[in-house]
Design a protein around this motif. Structure first.
Motif, mmCIF file in Angstrom:
data_model
loop_
_atom_site.group_PDB
_atom_site.id
_atom_site.type_symbol
_atom_site.label_atom_id
_atom_site.label_comp_id
_atom_site.label_asym_id
_atom_site.label_seq_id
_atom_site.Cartn_x
_atom_site.Cartn_y
_atom_site.Cartn_z
ATOM 1 N N UNK A 2 0.867 -1.176 0.000
ATOM 2 C CA UNK A 2 0.000 0.000 0.000
ATOM 3 C C UNK A 2 0.905 1.227 0.000
ATOM 4 N N UNK A 3 1.241 1.734 -1.195
ATOM 5 C CA UNK A 3 2.233 2.792 -1.326
ATOM 6 C C UNK A 3 1.797 4.080 -0.633
ATOM 7 N N UNK A 4 0.519 4.420 -0.759
ATOM 8 C CA UNK A 4 0.040 5.668 -0.171
ATOM 9 C C UNK A 4 0.143 5.642 1.350
ATOM 10 N N UNK A 5 -0.343 4.571 1.951
ATOM 11 C CA UNK A 5 -0.294 4.464 3.409
ATOM 12 C C UNK A 5 1.145 4.350 3.903
ATOM 13 N N UNK A 6 1.983 3.613 3.176
ATOM 14 C CA UNK A 6 3.383 3.462 3.556
ATOM 15 C C UNK A 6 4.093 4.811 3.546
ATOM 16 N N UNK A 7 3.888 5.579 2.490
ATOM 17 C CA UNK A 7 4.523 6.888 2.367
ATOM 18 C C UNK A 7 4.072 7.813 3.487
ATOM 19 N N UNK A 8 2.777 7.798 3.787
ATOM 20 C CA UNK A 8 2.252 8.690 4.819
ATOM 21 C C UNK A 8 2.825 8.354 6.193
ATOM 22 N N UNK A 9 2.896 7.054 6.518
ATOM 23 C CA UNK A 9 3.425 6.642 7.814
ATOM 24 C C UNK A 9 4.889 7.037 7.956
ATOM 25 N N UNK A 10 5.701 6.745 6.945
ATOM 26 C CA UNK A 10 7.126 7.000 7.045
ATOM 27 C C UNK A 10 7.436 8.502 7.035
ATOM 28 N N UNK A 11 6.755 9.253 6.198
ATOM 29 C CA UNK A 11 6.997 10.700 6.164
ATOM 30 C C UNK A 11 6.642 11.345 7.499
ATOM 31 N N UNK A 12 5.520 10.942 8.064
ATOM 32 C CA UNK A 12 5.075 11.527 9.323
ATOM 33 C C UNK A 12 6.081 11.251 10.437
ATOM 34 N N UNK A 13 6.549 10.005 10.538
ATOM 35 C CA UNK A 13 7.456 9.665 11.623
ATOM 36 C C UNK A 13 8.874 10.195 11.382
ATOM 37 N N UNK A 14 9.300 10.258 10.145
ATOM 38 C CA UNK A 14 10.626 10.807 9.830
ATOM 39 C C UNK A 14 10.691 12.292 10.184
ATOM 40 N N UNK A 15 9.575 12.982 9.974
ATOM 41 C CA UNK A 15 9.539 14.423 10.236
ATOM 42 C C UNK A 15 9.646 14.754 11.727
#
Length: 273
Positions: A2-15
């Motif tokens: 699930x590319x959209x959910x994966x991107x959202x989770x990682x971007x949020x936590x990386x930030x």
């Protein structure tokens, strides 16, 4: 994936991770102004080739190794539920084991109140099968209310356990031993489970049973013979579930019906219409 959910989770936590906390300086002139670690910095911290993390966050890394996902999860400080989401989004599967070895060793205190509110025998164990909470109905199962501290050890190694678990050789041991193996697969460094396995392997009968492949990893829905300390022989139906925030922990509800012979019909399977 699930590319959209994966991107959202990682971007949020990386930030949420300040570069300064890992020895990086934030640029003061023109350049990057985004919050948190850069993708390049993640690669540096995880000792991966440049561009590795970008492939993961962008969804262009099919079947990334779980070791890499675990490193990312720990760097980002994910909790167990977020770790499960990361594995589902990136691999379309459940985690191979807990993110932290300490997970599954404690549960919220409200679980004791929840267990007390159940009329059937009920108890909660941690990931090592150590007893965390139980109700009076469960205590009554044991002579003089001597509740064991570890239910896996009691079922496999305690003489009183073998007396209470009717037809232990056929109805219990072959069902419980695969659960020990499965628990150790997920937690190979668990000292309590390792010690139980060591003692199991010193018993010739159990060692033979333990070496036999068994697919059962949970007893949910099973019905087995049991001798109750107060009510005598009978049959117990087992309901099993897991507290969501503590992977490896378990809630068990035991529904006991007295009688030497099983003289009741099983409830039909529940299914939404």
């Amino acid at each position: 994936m699930n590319k959209t959910a994966l991107r959202a989770l990682l971007r949020e936590r990386r930030a949420l991770i300040a570069p300064e906390s890992h020895g990086f300086s934030r640029p003061t002139g023109q350049g990057r102004r985004a919050r948190g670690l850069s993708q390049h910095q993640v690669d540096q911290l995880l000792h991966r080739a440049i561009g590795t993390y970008h492939r993961l966050e962008s969804g262009s890394y099919p079947n990334p190794p779980t070791a890499f996902l675990r490193d990312v999860a720990r760097l980002f400080g994910l909790n167990e539920q977020e770790w499960a989401s990361l594995c589902r989004y990136a691999l379309a599967q459940e985690p191979p084991g807990p993110l932290y070895s300490s997970s599954g060793k404690e549960i919220a205190g409200v679980w004791q109140e929840a267990v007390d509110g159940i009329s059937h025998m009920a108890y909660v164990t941690d990931a090592s099968w150590e007893l965390l909470a139980y109700n009076d109905a469960f205590a009554a199962l044991f002579a003089q209310g001597n509740v064991p501290s570890n239910t896996m050890r009691w079922m496999l190694l305690d003489r009183n356990g073998r007396e209470s678990l009717t037809d232990w050789r056929n109805s219990w041991a072959p069902m419980v031993l695969p659960q020990l193996r499965a628990a150790l697969t997920a937690r190979p460094d668990d000292e309590i489970l390792r010690q139980i396995e060591k003692e199991v392997l010193t018993d010739p009968e159990m060692a033979t049973l333990y070496e036999v492949d068994g697919a059962l990893i949970h007893p949910d829905g099973h019905e087995r013979p049991l001798r109750h300390a107060e009510q005598g022989p009978g049959w117990v139906s087992i309901c099993a579930a897991q507290p969501m925030a503590a992977p490896g922990s378990r809630l068990f509800i035991l529904i006991f019906k007295a009688g030497v012979q099983r003289n009741h019909t099983r409830a039909p399977v529940l299914r939404a219409n």
